[in-house]
Motif scaffolding. Structure first.
Motif, PDB file in Angstrom:
ATOM      1  N   SER A   1      26.399 -38.881  -2.362  1.00 51.11           N
ATOM      2  CA  SER A   1      26.596 -37.516  -1.839  1.00 51.11           C
ATOM      3  C   SER A   1      25.734 -36.471  -2.539  1.00 51.11           C
ATOM      4  CB  SER A   1      28.070 -37.100  -1.989  1.00 51.11           C
ATOM      5  OG  SER A   1      28.920 -38.126  -1.608  1.00 51.11           O
ATOM      6  N   GLY A   2      24.956 -36.859  -3.454  1.00 49.60           N
ATOM      7  CA  GLY A   2      24.062 -35.885  -4.089  1.00 49.60           C
ATOM      8  C   GLY A   2      24.571 -35.406  -5.441  1.00 49.60           C
ATOM      9  N   GLY A   3      23.707 -34.695  -6.145  1.00 52.00           N
ATOM     10  CA  GLY A   3      23.958 -34.241  -7.535  1.00 52.00           C
ATOM     11  C   GLY A   3      25.121 -33.283  -7.629  1.00 52.00           C
ATOM     12  N   VAL A   4      25.316 -32.400  -6.591  1.00 51.49           N
ATOM     13  CA  VAL A   4      26.377 -31.386  -6.680  1.00 51.49           C
ATOM     14  C   VAL A   4      27.742 -32.070  -6.709  1.00 51.49           C
ATOM     15  CG1 VAL A   4      27.411 -29.371  -5.565  1.00 51.49           C
ATOM     16  CG2 VAL A   4      24.946 -29.673  -5.522  1.00 51.49           C
ATOM     17  N   ALA A   5      27.901 -33.075  -5.836  1.00 50.39           N
ATOM     18  CA  ALA A   5      29.204 -33.781  -5.788  1.00 50.39           C
ATOM     19  C   ALA A   5      29.489 -34.468  -7.116  1.00 50.39           C
ATOM     20  CB  ALA A   5      29.186 -34.803  -4.663  1.00 50.39           C
ATOM     21  N   ALA A   6      28.430 -35.090  -7.667  1.00 51.48           N
ATOM     22  CA  ALA A   6      28.618 -35.795  -8.947  1.00 51.48           C
ATOM     23  C   ALA A   6      28.987 -34.810 -10.058  1.00 51.48           C
ATOM     24  CB  ALA A   6      27.346 -36.539  -9.328  1.00 51.48           C
ATOM     25  N   LEU A   7      28.281 -33.637 -10.057  1.00 49.38           N
ATOM     26  CA  LEU A   7      28.561 -32.626 -11.074  1.00 49.38           C
ATOM     27  C   LEU A   7      29.983 -32.082 -10.922  1.00 49.38           C
ATOM     28  CD1 LEU A   7      26.743 -31.499 -13.315  1.00 49.38           C
ATOM     29  CD2 LEU A   7      26.400 -29.464 -11.911  1.00 49.38           C
ATOM     30  N   GLY A   8      30.377 -31.835  -9.642  1.00 49.29           N
ATOM     31  CA  GLY A   8      31.749 -31.335  -9.379  1.00 49.29           C
ATOM     32  C   GLY A   8      32.779 -32.338  -9.899  1.00 49.29           C
ATOM     33  N   PHE A   9      32.497 -33.624  -9.658  1.00 38.96           N
ATOM     34  CA  PHE A   9      33.430 -34.662 -10.121  1.00 38.96           C
ATOM     35  C   PHE A   9      33.556 -34.620 -11.655  1.00 38.96           C
ATOM     36  CE2 PHE A   9      33.739 -39.029 -11.798  1.00 38.96           C
ATOM     37  CZ  PHE A   9      35.047 -39.290 -11.413  1.00 38.96           C
TER      38      PHE A   9
END
Ligand code: ADP
Length: 448
Positions: free
Chosen positions: A25-33
């Motif tokens: 899902s991309g970097g933003v999703a990973a960062l949010g997680f």
């Protein structure tokens, strides 16, 4: 190392999920997680810290926190530490209580003094020996409470190998042995032991040696003097030397009697001299004593016998014979010519007793309690004239005590005395059936 597996495993899983999210899902999703996980970890940490601090504030009342994972490990280890601490605290309390109980039970007075000789603690015996009260006198300077000069000198000397023997400051009857024992940093333990009995025994021993030496000195001097005279005088008239020999024999016999009595006493006192337990035919013995009295009296007294009990005794025949014989011999020796002596063996008010009644000179009341002391005599010269050693009644008392019996003395000066040996029921036994039965006359006067 065990501690690290779990957090490292969790971290690896989080990183793996973040990587998968990043790929999917991309970097933003990973960062949010990752931010979400971080917030969760912080919130959990805060919560556990709060529970931990609440528990640490009051570990005895608040339940220990319970958690899974790393926090669970930490809580578990803290609880283990707390349990170990509690156990050692209770062990310490028990040891302290035991020490206090032991110190309270110790019969010696014990006082702990600090570096400036102030009382830190003392046990109950300190009250009866030294007059100190642990609660009242705690923190007081011992010098202000115990001001006797010899005690202050003893404190000043600080000689820990020395013992001070002194009277108790609150009870002059007590003799104490006081000792100082240094311990810890400048502290001292003051121990006071009651040695009254030891002192008494020691004084008795000194008196006894002095008495024996005194008793032996006179006959030895006399015999020595005569031997010297006989050796130095070549042509002594036979009548004179006969008189010297008679006197020397007299004094030698006196020393012999003294040594015999001393040996009897020492045998009675020796710990390994156990009491024999044989049946003793007292009625028969009393008859024999009557004959003995008559032979000692050589017709100068009337001797009567009154046997109203057929009971025997259990004990040492030889000792009983010697004790009763002493009473009879005293009656003969202290009764003037023409007097009457009555020997009796009877039961009265549940007691079985042998008594010797005489119509002699009697004894003043103040002497009676001391008659059984060794070498105590009312009239020294009368005792010596009649061959007394001053040990007869001491022997009687010893023998009677060994048999659980006691001596009763009734006397009126000028009228006579009655000495009774009173035996306890457990020493008395019925005459054996096969024993020779001799009729006991109620009152037998004169006849053997
Ligand atoms: P002793 O060898 O001097 O007789 P004891 O111990 O037998 O010694 O007696 C102690 C003292 O008790 C005697 O010296 C005497 O003064 C007194 N005593 C003992 N028996 C009699 C008695 N029957 N009558 C009067 N005094 C007695």
């Amino acid at each position: 190392m065990g501690f690290w597996w779990r957090p490292l495993g969790v971290l690896a899983s989080v990183m793996l999920v973040a990587l998968i999210l990043w790929a999917a899902s991309g970097g933003v999703a990973a960062l949010g997680f990752l931010v979400g996980i971080q917030a969760f970890v912080m919130a959990r940490r805060l919560w556990q810290e709060y529970r931990l601090s609440r528990w640490l504030e009051n570990p005895d009342e608040v339940d220990p926190p319970d958690a899974a994972g790393t926090w669970g490990d930490i809580f578990y280890r803290l609880q283990k530490l707390q349990r170990r601490q509690r156990a050692s605290r209770s062990e310490l309390t028990t040891a302290l209580e035991q020490f206090e109980h032991a110190a309270q039970a110790v019969p010696d007075a014990m006082v702990i003094l600090n570096g400036t000789e102030q009382i830190e603690w003392c046990n109950p015996a300190s009250r009866s020996y030294l007059g100190l009260d642990c609660e009242r006198d705690q923190g007081q300077f011992v010098r202000y409470l115990m001001r006797q000069a010899h005690f202050l000198e003893f404190l000043d000397a600080a000689d820990y190998s020395r013992r001070l023997v002194c009277k108790s400051p609150i009870n002059r009857e007590l003799t104490l042995s006081v000792q100082l024992v240094p311990f810890g940093e400048g502290k001292k333990l003051l121990v006071a032991r009651d040695i009254t009995d030891l002192e008494r025994v020691d004084a008795m021993r000194r008196d006894f040696i002095a008495n024996v030496s005194h008793e032996l000195r006179t006959p030895l001097t006399v015999v020595g003097g005569f031997v010297e005279t006989l050796a130095e005088t070549a042509d002594l008239p036979p009548a004179e030397s006969r008189r010297y020999f008679d006197l020397m024999l007299d004094h030698t016999r006196r020393m012999q009697r003294l040594l015999d009595d001393l040996l009897i006493l020492s045998r009675l006192e020796s710990a390994d001299h156990s009491l024999s337990d044989e049946p003793v035919n007292v009625p028969e013995m009393v008859r024999a004593l009557k004959s003995e009295a008559e032979s000692l009296s050589r017709g100068r007294h009337r001797v009567a016998v009154r046997i109203s009990s057929g009971m025997w005794l259990r004990g040492s025949q030889q000792e009983i014979r010697s004790a009763l014989g002493n009473l009879v011999s005293n009656a003969v020796r202290y009764t003037p010519e023409g007097g009457e002596i009555t020997l009796a063996w009877y039961e009265r008010d549940g007691e079985t007793a042998f008594s010797v009644k005489d119509t002699g000179e009697g004894i003043a009341a103040e002497h009676i309690p001391r008659l059984t002391e060794r070498f105590y005599r009312v009239d020294r010269s009368r005792s010596r004239e009649t061959g007394g050693t001053g040990l007869g009644l001491a022997i009687v008392k010893h023998v009677l005590t060994r048999h659980g019996a006691h001596l009763d003395i009734q006397s009126t000066p000028g009228r006579g005395s009655t000495f009774s040996a009173i035996f306890p029921a457990q020493r008395v036994l019925a005459a054996p059936e096969n024993a020779q039965v001799i009729p006991f006359p109620a009152l037998d006067q004169g006849a053997a």
